[in-house]
Design an enzyme around this catalytic site. Sequence first.
Site, short mmCIF file in Angstrom:
data_model
loop_
_atom_site.label_atom_id
_atom_site.label_comp_id
_atom_site.label_asym_id
_atom_site.label_seq_id
_atom_site.Cartn_x
_atom_site.Cartn_y
_atom_site.Cartn_z
N GLY A 217 -28.07 45.08 23.64
CA GLY A 217 -27.20 44.60 24.73
C GLY A 217 -25.76 44.54 24.27
N ASN A 218 -24.94 43.85 25.02
CA ASN A 218 -23.55 43.66 24.61
C ASN A 218 -23.06 42.31 25.15
OD1 ASN A 218 -22.16 44.12 27.27
ND2 ASN A 218 -23.24 46.08 27.06
N HIS A 219 -21.81 41.98 24.81
CA HIS A 219 -21.32 40.63 25.09
C HIS A 219 -20.74 40.45 26.49
CE1 HIS A 219 -21.97 39.30 21.06
NE2 HIS A 219 -21.24 40.28 20.56
N SER A 220 -20.85 41.43 27.36
CA SER A 220 -20.25 41.29 28.69
C SER A 220 -20.85 40.08 29.43
CB SER A 220 -20.50 42.56 29.51
OG SER A 220 -20.10 42.34 30.84
N ALA A 285 -20.42 46.75 31.66
CA ALA A 285 -20.41 47.34 30.32
C ALA A 285 -21.77 48.00 30.13
CB ALA A 285 -20.17 46.26 29.28
#
Length: 408
Positions: A217-220, A285
């Site tokens: 995943g990512n930090h969005s 994102a």
Amino acid sequence: MRSSDFSYFSAMFSGKKVLIGISGSIAAYKIVHLVRLLVKEGAEVKVVMTHAAKDFVSPLTLSTLSKNEVLSDLFEADSWANHVALGRWADLLLVAPLSCNTLAKMANGLCDNLLLATYLSATCPVMVAPAMDEDMWHHPTTRENLGRLAAHGCHVLPVAHGELASGLIGEGRMAQPEAILEAIHAFLITAQDFNGKKVLITAGPTYEAIDPVRFIGNHSSGKMGYALAKEFQRRGAAVTVVSGPVSLPALPAPIETVKVQSAGEMYAACMEHAATYDIAVMAAAVADFTPGAIAPEKIKKSGAALTLNLEPTKDILATLGNQKRDGQVLIGFALETNNEEANARQKLERKNADAIVLNSLNDTGAGFGKATNKITILIKDGQTYFFETKTKEAVATDIANTVLKLIP
Ligand code: CTP
């Protein structure tokens, strides 16, 4: 506009909910008339007031006119006044009159009364009508504080020129109730500049499953996409948000939210709207790579290194860009760490977008999870617009205003 000019609107504010926060200023007496006008035009009105405001106007008058209990304290008679619910209930929080003291507290995030707690937790737009003596109005601290409120997304109404409580003549008088009513009207009713437009927004991260328990995943946080959804909806658009996994409160109806997990699911959901959207803003994102296969069982460690085979995802923005028909406006985002503008302009051309909203991770106040953002918007025709660091709500307004100029 005189109040009588509203008579032909007949309940123009029907269904609209206005929360009025009154702070301590002699101009508080004018709010009695404003509440009367709003209720007459069909608005539902609730009032919170500071203790200082009670020296100028009686809660009984306001509760009688608004037909709702007037609240002042975070705790009253053993019960907790739910400031969060108040902020969610309202379509607009109007702080009027805004005294110098309440202005300073709002600008600095102080929270020692119900009005301030409501302001800090409000998810609805906020409008303020300042009222103070001329010298206070011109003091640099007041100017700075008002600038901060505006940067936080508040709509600051102009003060009027005239006789002040001090007996002096000058600037600082609160706008007349009729002028405030007109501003609320323009804000809630007239400013429907996206009326009839279908807006598609992507928001948040995507999660690419590795096995039943793990993902990439990512930090969005999704805050930017959600703020955009509310802004377009407020201005009359029919909004669909395709949202990755976020921990934000659900978007209110009539915004349609389609929840997805992976880049593949986000792609599929967006393609359903590819032919019908008027404006698409790709704020998500999206993962660029996804595991080629999801392990059916949890991957156990064996002591050896693990290699994941990652395959590219489909680019939603580029696909929509490819299929774009005349009249559709397509906006992408770019988060860059170096050669920001050059990279963003390349992205704009490569994906056939009409504009790219650039954030740089090098800017303080911009980036993942933050409440603020600092953007630059690059337009297809070669123009570039630079903006200051602002709350994501205020950034959403700037983006929507720019999109408006791009609609053919
Ligand atoms: N985007 C998309 N689908 C993808 C990847 C990105 O729609 N599979 C969109 C994003 O929502 C954003 C824009 O493309 O609006 C730019 O995303 P970004 O990740 O910065 O671009 P990439 O093309 O992935 O370029 P980079 O190599 O810089 O990651």
